[in-house]
Design a protein around this motif. Structure first.
Motif, short mmCIF file in Angstrom:
data_model
loop_
_atom_site.label_atom_id
_atom_site.label_comp_id
_atom_site.label_asym_id
_atom_site.label_seq_id
_atom_site.Cartn_x
_atom_site.Cartn_y
_atom_site.Cartn_z
N ALA A 17 -8.56 -72.46 -3.14
CA ALA A 17 -8.78 -73.46 -2.10
C ALA A 17 -9.86 -74.47 -2.49
N ASP A 18 -10.33 -74.39 -3.74
CA ASP A 18 -11.41 -75.25 -4.23
C ASP A 18 -12.64 -75.12 -3.32
N ALA A 19 -12.93 -73.89 -2.91
CA ALA A 19 -14.04 -73.65 -1.98
C ALA A 19 -15.03 -72.63 -2.52
N PHE A 20 -14.96 -72.33 -3.81
CA PHE A 20 -15.89 -71.36 -4.39
C PHE A 20 -17.28 -71.95 -4.42
N LYS A 21 -18.29 -71.17 -4.01
CA LYS A 21 -19.67 -71.64 -3.96
C LYS A 21 -20.62 -70.46 -4.09
N ALA A 22 -21.91 -70.77 -4.16
CA ALA A 22 -22.92 -69.73 -4.18
C ALA A 22 -22.84 -68.92 -2.90
N ASP A 23 -22.61 -67.63 -3.02
CA ASP A 23 -22.45 -66.81 -1.83
C ASP A 23 -22.66 -65.35 -2.20
N ASN A 24 -22.88 -64.52 -1.19
CA ASN A 24 -23.04 -63.09 -1.40
C ASN A 24 -21.73 -62.38 -1.09
N TYR A 25 -21.06 -61.90 -2.13
CA TYR A 25 -19.79 -61.20 -1.96
C TYR A 25 -19.99 -59.70 -1.76
N GLY A 26 -21.23 -59.27 -1.70
CA GLY A 26 -21.51 -57.86 -1.50
C GLY A 26 -20.94 -57.32 -0.20
N VAL A 27 -20.80 -58.18 0.79
CA VAL A 27 -20.29 -57.72 2.09
C VAL A 27 -18.87 -57.18 2.00
N PHE A 28 -18.12 -57.59 0.97
CA PHE A 28 -16.74 -57.13 0.83
C PHE A 28 -16.65 -55.69 0.32
N SER A 29 -17.82 -55.08 0.00
CA SER A 29 -17.83 -53.67 -0.38
C SER A 29 -18.03 -52.75 0.82
N PHE A 30 -18.35 -53.32 1.98
CA PHE A 30 -18.56 -52.51 3.17
C PHE A 30 -17.24 -51.84 3.58
N MET A 31 -17.36 -50.71 4.25
CA MET A 31 -16.18 -49.95 4.66
C MET A 31 -15.29 -50.74 5.60
N LYS A 32 -15.88 -51.50 6.51
CA LYS A 32 -15.08 -52.25 7.47
C LYS A 32 -14.28 -53.36 6.81
N GLU A 33 -14.65 -53.73 5.57
CA GLU A 33 -13.91 -54.74 4.82
C GLU A 33 -12.90 -54.11 3.86
N GLY A 34 -12.85 -52.78 3.84
CA GLY A 34 -11.94 -52.09 2.93
C GLY A 34 -12.52 -51.92 1.54
N GLY A 35 -13.83 -52.16 1.40
CA GLY A 35 -14.45 -52.10 0.08
C GLY A 35 -14.92 -50.74 -0.37
N CYS A 36 -14.87 -49.75 0.51
CA CYS A 36 -15.24 -48.40 0.10
C CYS A 36 -14.56 -47.39 1.01
N LEU A 93 -12.73 -59.32 -5.27
CA LEU A 93 -12.01 -60.20 -6.19
C LEU A 93 -11.05 -61.11 -5.45
N GLN A 94 -10.35 -60.55 -4.45
CA GLN A 94 -9.38 -61.35 -3.72
C GLN A 94 -10.06 -62.49 -2.95
N ALA A 95 -11.23 -62.23 -2.41
CA ALA A 95 -11.97 -63.29 -1.70
C ALA A 95 -12.34 -64.41 -2.67
N ALA A 96 -12.78 -64.05 -3.87
CA ALA A 96 -13.15 -65.05 -4.87
C ALA A 96 -11.94 -65.86 -5.30
N LEU A 97 -10.81 -65.19 -5.56
CA LEU A 97 -9.61 -65.90 -5.99
C LEU A 97 -9.11 -66.85 -4.91
N ALA A 98 -9.18 -66.41 -3.66
CA ALA A 98 -8.75 -67.27 -2.56
C ALA A 98 -9.61 -68.53 -2.48
N ASN A 99 -10.90 -68.38 -2.66
CA ASN A 99 -11.81 -69.53 -2.60
C ASN A 99 -11.60 -70.46 -3.79
N ILE A 100 -11.34 -69.90 -4.95
CA ILE A 100 -11.06 -70.75 -6.11
C ILE A 100 -9.77 -71.52 -5.88
#
Length: 341
Positions: free
Chosen positions: A279-298, A270-277
């Protein structure tokens, strides 16, 4: 707007209490929320199940935390039928909401038709399909928590006495299958001869059905069960066997049953999406990577009541593998095939 069409399933009140405790814990322990020098971003959540359901609860908790931090305004609808989902999407988009979050696994095509009609609205939706530049305002995500599921499997393999392990899931879709495969891979690390029974109940929220399915497995000899759905841990508790939780930590409700849980943290997504919004930089992208352990997602939940009861060799292996996963030197395989075949 908030849709209150709650399911009549038993245990709903206790689930809501559990979610409140989880929300408080998230506020105290989650990653620092990013501050944006602008007005709060309006966010709407659309969920096909009650917000107590494991998967959806993580999105809801992250949104509530962002709301408490002043980053967003937040409203949501729960128990939205797939047939109603496109209509509710349109209603929120027409109201001027900036970001819509939810899950569209059962309404992929129809949801994308709505997305095209509202190019000024950002959509962040759980989906089995990849991001597509033809839908530039639609970003997809998933709970890629295979890292934590693998670690929970190491614990499960060390705690089973018979080596017979049951697994009860909702549907054999990639989002569930990959977690089960990762869990089984972890089990094999500490119990190479383990045998698995896998069943799917055909529902995302049907605790009675999940419970009965678990009972059947227990009668078949399993002494450890993977609780991908609500209801499974209830069966394990009644029959005196152990369980492994999924997405949320339910040990407080099952202190003698749930040994460990693979936790999903939606905050980084969610934080990655809010930051992009912002910055007016939200686009088609795969946010699944933010669930990985190294990203703090699990993460693997604390052992709590089972501290001191899990063999030290297994704990040492968990520590070793967790460090390697975060360092990128060990990669848990992502296997989306049906584990019941």
């Amino acid at each position: 707007m908030r849709d209150r069409r709650l399911s009549p399933h038993s245990g709903l009140i206790s689930r809501r209490g559990l979610m409140k405790r989880s929300l408080a814990a998230a506020a105290a322990t989650s990653l620092p929320l990013r501050a944006f020098a602008q007005d709060p971003i309006s966010v709407a959540g659309i969920y096909t199940v009650p917000v107590e359901q494991q998967w959806v609860s993580r999105i809801h908790i992250a949104a509530e935390a962002a709301k408490a931090a002043g980053q967003i305004t937040y409203t949501f609808s729960e128990n939205t039928a797939n047939t109603d989902y496109p209509r509710v999407m349109r209603e929120y988009a027409e109201s001027g909401v900036k970001l819509i979050v939810g899950e569209v696994f059962g309404v992929e095509t129809e949801a994308r038709e709505v997305v095209l009609d509202y190019p000024d609205t950002a959509f962040l939706l759980g989906s089995s399909l990849p991001a597509d530049p033809e839908y530039p305002n639609l970003a997809v995500f998933d709970n890629y928590i295979q890292d934590a599921s693998y670690l929970s499997g190491i614990v499960a393999g060390a705690m089973t006495q018979t080596g017979k392990i049951g697994m009860v899931g909702g549907f054999p879709i990639p989002e569930v299958s990959r977690l089960m495969h990762a869990f089984m891979a972890g089990v094999k690390e500490t119990r190479p001869d383990a045998e698995f029974q896998v069943s799917f109940i055909g529902s995302w929220f049907d605790p009675p059905n999940a419970k009965e399915t678990a009972f059947a497995m227990i009668e078949g000899g399993v002494d450890m069960i993977y609780a991908e759905r609500f209801g499974v841990s209830d069966a394990a508790m009644e029959k005196g066997i152990l369980a492994i939780g999924n997405v949320i930590d339910t040990q407080s409700e099952y202190p003698k049953t749930v040994v460990a849980s693979a936790l999903w943290h939606f905050e980084p997504t969610l934080q990655a999406a809010l930051a992009n919004i912002a910055a007016d930089a939200f686009k088609a992208d795969n946010y699944g990577v933010f669930s990985f352990m190294k990203e703090g997602g699990c993460s693997l939940a604390p052992l709590g009541t089972f501290a001191g009861k899990v063999p030290q060799g297994a704990l040492d292996l968990v520590t070793e593998r967790e460090a390697a996963i975060k360092a990128g030197t060990f990669v848990v395989e992502i296997n989306d095939t049906d584990p019941s075949i």
